[in-house]
Design an enzyme around this catalytic site. Structure first.
Site, PDB file in Angstrom:
ATOM      1  N   GLU A  80       9.999  14.364   8.065  1.00  0.00           N
ATOM      2  CA  GLU A  80      10.051  12.711   7.564  1.00  0.00           C
ATOM      3  C   GLU A  80      11.174  11.932   8.090  1.00  0.00           C
ATOM      4  OE1 GLU A  80       9.033   9.776   6.331  1.00  0.00           O
ATOM      5  OE2 GLU A  80       7.747  11.107   5.635  1.00  0.00           O
ATOM      6  N   ASP A 107      11.195  13.566  15.286  1.00  0.00           N
ATOM      7  CA  ASP A 107       9.780  13.458  15.521  1.00  0.00           C
ATOM      8  C   ASP A 107       9.238  14.730  15.146  1.00  0.00           C
ATOM      9  OD1 ASP A 107       7.265  13.200  16.839  1.00  0.00           O
ATOM     10  OD2 ASP A 107       8.000  11.932  18.358  1.00  0.00           O
ATOM     11  N   ASP A 129       0.530   7.043   9.905  1.00  0.00           N
ATOM     12  CA  ASP A 129       0.598   5.509  10.041  1.00  0.00           C
ATOM     13  C   ASP A 129      -0.593   5.485  11.154  1.00  0.00           C
ATOM     14  OD1 ASP A 129       0.899   2.901  11.098  1.00  0.00           O
ATOM     15  OD2 ASP A 129       3.253   3.099  10.795  1.00  0.00           O
ATOM     16  N   LYS A 133      -3.270  -1.733  15.467  1.00  0.00           N
ATOM     17  CA  LYS A 133      -3.375  -2.751  16.598  1.00  0.00           C
ATOM     18  C   LYS A 133      -3.751  -1.671  17.956  1.00  0.00           C
ATOM     19  CE  LYS A 133      -0.865  -6.461  14.820  1.00  0.00           C
ATOM     20  NZ  LYS A 133       0.357  -7.420  15.110  1.00  0.00           N
ATOM     21  N   THR A 203      -1.307  12.234  -3.645  1.00  0.00           N
ATOM     22  CA  THR A 203       0.167  11.767  -3.100  1.00  0.00           C
ATOM     23  C   THR A 203       0.054  10.133  -3.581  1.00  0.00           C
ATOM     24  OG1 THR A 203      -0.652  11.135  -0.905  1.00  0.00           O
ATOM     25  CG2 THR A 203       0.231  13.353  -1.064  1.00  0.00           C
ATOM     26  N   ARG A 204       1.279   9.686  -3.660  1.00  0.00           N
ATOM     27  CA  ARG A 204       1.373   8.291  -3.934  1.00  0.00           C
ATOM     28  C   ARG A 204       0.495   7.377  -2.912  1.00  0.00           C
ATOM     29  NH1 ARG A 204       5.150   4.537  -1.871  1.00  0.00           N
ATOM     30  NH2 ARG A 204       6.444   5.988  -0.749  1.00  0.00           N
ATOM     31  N   TYR A 205       0.435   7.953  -1.620  1.00  0.00           N
ATOM     32  CA  TYR A 205      -0.490   7.026  -0.540  1.00  0.00           C
ATOM     33  C   TYR A 205      -1.877   6.891  -1.117  1.00  0.00           C
ATOM     34  CZ  TYR A 205       4.137   6.701   2.051  1.00  0.00           C
ATOM     35  OH  TYR A 205       5.284   6.410   2.324  1.00  0.00           O
TER      36      TYR A 205
END
Length: 228
Positions: A80, A107, A129, A133, A203-205
């Site tokens: 993370e 990473d 993520d 774009k 999870t929160r997401y």
């Protein structure tokens, strides 16, 4: 060295008490990727740990914490980059779990590069993520190269679990995995990707996605036997 797949490493200010706990505990849990080689990476785990998981981008750590609490013989490597997420996990983690978790803020691909072959049973990539774009697609964690690298470190019949609420990223993920020779997608009906297993904690997401009217997708890819 891999491309950087994340942006800033710090967001909102961390409360002083949480920051103090982070400063004291994180060095005990930190995995120094430059100092470990091959099986040395397991040296800090207890001898009772006979299974190992990897979580890529654990957010606030709800899923990591649940896995530690419900898999007493499992050691977990996790990545993370954001200090806020790491601080949130540490602030809620009981001391008895410290010896079964190792954290890197680098990473995740750098960690995958040093893991021994056929050492990981499960890899979790939860709400990465999506980089929506088109010009940013190259930053998406899932690509042909990382799929191959993950296949090398996974045990036979191991699995990769990925969740996302981005339809664009779902298409991207399926394209890359279905064109690989290392993993199979065993979904037979909609429920296989709209419903998750009981050991896949919310999870929160995920809550955020549902509250905003989005539909989370849950993908499970199995490592084919005798591959790599």
């Amino acid at each position: 060295m891999s491309n950087r797949l994340f942006g800033r490493k710090k967001g909102y200010p961390i409360k002083q008490e949480k920051k103090k706990k982070f400063d004291y505990i994180f060095p005990k849990l930190k995995l120094n990727l430059e100092s470990v080689k091959n099986k040395d990476i397991f040296s800090k785990f207890p001898s009772t740990a006979d299974t190992f998981f990897l979580e890529v981008g654990f957010g606030s750590g709800e899923h990591v914490k649940w896995q530690l609490e419900n898999n007493p013989k499992t050691g977990i490597f996790c990545c993370e980059p954001y200090i806020n997420g790491v601080a949130n996990l540490i602030s809620s983690l009981k001391e008895k779990y410290y010896n079964r978790i190792r954290i890197t803020m680098d990473d995740a691909e750098l960690l995958v590069d040093i893991l021994p072959e056929k050492s990981i049973s499960k890899i979790f990539i939860l709400f990465p993520d999506p980089w929506n774009k088109k010009k940013h697609f190259k930053r998406r964690f899932i690509n042909e190269k990382i799929i191959y690298k993950m296949s090398k470190v996974m045990k036979d019949d191991g699995e990769i679990r990925i969740s996302t609420d981005s339809s664009s990223y779902v298409a991207w993920i399926l394209h890359h995995f279905l064109n690989s020779n290392e993993f199979v997608w065993e979904a037979k009906s909609k429920k296989d990707f709209l419903c998750k297993p009981l050991d896949w904690v919310q999870t929160r997401y995920e809550k955020k996605a549902i509250s905003s009217g989005k539909i989370p997708i849950f993908l499970i890819f199995k490592k084919e036997k005798n591959k790599q």
